[in-house]
Scaffold this active site. Structure first.
Site, PDB file in Angstrom:
ATOM      1  N   ASN A 133     -13.564  -4.143  47.650  1.00  0.00           N
ATOM      2  CA  ASN A 133     -14.474  -4.841  48.564  1.00  0.00           C
ATOM      3  C   ASN A 133     -13.725  -6.031  49.144  1.00  0.00           C
ATOM      4  O   ASN A 133     -13.509  -7.028  48.453  1.00  0.00           O
ATOM      5  CB  ASN A 133     -15.705  -5.294  47.761  1.00  0.00           C
ATOM      6  CG  ASN A 133     -16.652  -6.145  48.593  1.00  0.00           C
ATOM      7  OD1 ASN A 133     -16.498  -6.248  49.806  1.00  0.00           O
ATOM      8  ND2 ASN A 133     -17.628  -6.748  47.927  1.00  0.00           N
TER       9      ASN A 133
ATOM     10  N   LYS B 254     -14.677  -8.004  51.397  1.00  0.00           N
ATOM     11  CA  LYS B 254     -15.591  -9.085  51.813  1.00  0.00           C
ATOM     12  C   LYS B 254     -15.205  -9.606  53.209  1.00  0.00           C
ATOM     13  O   LYS B 254     -14.824  -8.814  54.055  1.00  0.00           O
ATOM     14  CB  LYS B 254     -15.604 -10.199  50.767  1.00  0.00           C
ATOM     15  CG  LYS B 254     -15.860  -9.653  49.367  1.00  0.00           C
ATOM     16  CD  LYS B 254     -16.145 -10.734  48.378  1.00  0.00           C
ATOM     17  CE  LYS B 254     -16.248 -10.119  46.994  1.00  0.00           C
ATOM     18  NZ  LYS B 254     -16.697 -11.082  45.988  1.00  0.00           N
TER      19      LYS B 254
ATOM     20  N   GLY C 166     -15.507 -13.144  41.151  1.00  0.00           N
ATOM     21  CA  GLY C 166     -14.670 -14.151  41.799  1.00  0.00           C
ATOM     22  C   GLY C 166     -14.435 -15.388  40.948  1.00  0.00           C
ATOM     23  O   GLY C 166     -13.953 -16.399  41.445  1.00  0.00           O
TER      24      GLY C 166
HETATM   25  C1  PEP Z   1     -17.016  -8.141  43.965  1.00  0.00           C
HETATM   26  O1  PEP Z   1     -17.250  -8.995  44.793  1.00  0.00           O
HETATM   27  O2  PEP Z   1     -17.588  -7.036  44.052  1.00  0.00           O
HETATM   28  C2  PEP Z   1     -16.086  -8.475  42.898  1.00  0.00           C
HETATM   29  C3  PEP Z   1     -16.152  -7.788  41.811  1.00  0.00           C
HETATM   30  O3  PEP Z   1     -15.220  -9.532  43.124  1.00  0.00           O
HETATM   31  P1  PEP Z   1     -14.006 -10.002  42.155  1.00  0.00           P
HETATM   32  O4  PEP Z   1     -13.269  -8.743  41.741  1.00  0.00           O
HETATM   33  O5  PEP Z   1     -13.187 -10.891  42.990  1.00  0.00           O
HETATM   34  O6  PEP Z   1     -14.647 -10.667  40.980  1.00  0.00           O
END
Ligand code: PEP
Length: 252
Positions: free
Chosen positions: A9, A11, A173
């Protein structure tokens, strides 16, 4: 046997050139990889270019959201058919950032899930508790409520075409990852919910990804859990090397 599924993802990150270049590096790194399903979910404005760059490879492409209506006066929204038209196979729905920052409800997620399935897109439906909810011992209740609301009314056939992502919000995150035991406990709970709502066959078929600070050095242990069938990866999917490292963890 559930095929592991690793999705990235992105984002609201990268730009057109870096998106295409990342896809090219991933395709190169994925040569010879089989037995794992892999997808990236870029910002919607780059979907077309990413789909073209990934075309003919094993790398699938997904969107990060969709609207439930097929067309019309919905300024700023995209329909499932538009996502299909540019080559998407997947769509992430109900991500905690959409639930918590943009106020998306499970009812809205449910409409989107139905619309995505009707357009033959695979929805990746996210559920997960806040830190305060975990501390209050409410993890299972919260996850069950999101599961019930977001996946309401699906037939068994529709359910087996969806993917669930368990993403504890406190691990997204933050660099803080759920232990394999913490994650496995919730994944098992989700599989039991599937069995009690449908049957054992559906429960055994649906893939449940874990998401929350998955990195190359913790992926293999998480993915070795019996009910963890893949990962939804944020930060570590923005560069080829860590994302390929996580995919390697799914193969072992
Ligand atoms: C996400 O946003 O789906 C996610 C898991 O982010 P991260 O891997 O950065 O924690």
């Amino acid at each position: 046997m559930r095929r592991p599924f690793i999705a990235g993802n992105w984002k609201m990150n990268l730009n057109l050139a870096s998106s295409v270049s990342l896809v090219e590096k991933l395709i190169e790194g994925l040569s010879g990889v089989d037995g794992v399903e892999v997808a990236v979910c870029p910002p919607s404005v780059y979907l077309h270019a990413v789909c073209q760059a990934a075309s003919g490879s094993i790398l699938g492409v997904g969107a990060q959201n969709v609207y439930h209506e097929p067309k019309g006066a919905f300024t700023g929204e995209l329909s499932p058919a538009m996502l299909k038209d540019v080559g998407c196979r997947y769509v992430i729905l109900g991500h905690s950032e959409r639930r918590n920052i943009l106020g998306e409800s499970s009812e809205e997620v449910n409409k989107k899930v139905e619309a995505a399935l009707a357009a033959d897109l695979t929805p990746i439906v996210c559920v997960g508790e806040l830190l305060s909810e975990r501390k209050a011992g409410r993890t299972h209740d919260v996850v069950r409520r999101q599961f019930d609301g977001s996946l309401s009314g699906l037939t068994a056939e529709q359910m087996t075409r969806a993917v669930i992502a368990y993403e504890p919000v406190w691990a997204i995150g933050t660099g803080e990852v759920a232990t394999p035991q913490q994650a496995e406990e919730v994944h098992l709970g989700l599989r039991q919910l599937l069995e009690s709502r449908y049957n054992k066959q559906v429960a055994e078929a649906v893939r449940i990804q874990y998401g929350g600070s998955v990195k190359p050095d913790n992926a293999a242990e998480l993915l070795a859990q019996p009910n963890i069938d893949g990962a939804l990866v944020g930060g570590a999917s923005l560069e080829a090397e860590p994302f390929l490292g996580i995919i390697a963890g799914a193969k072992n």
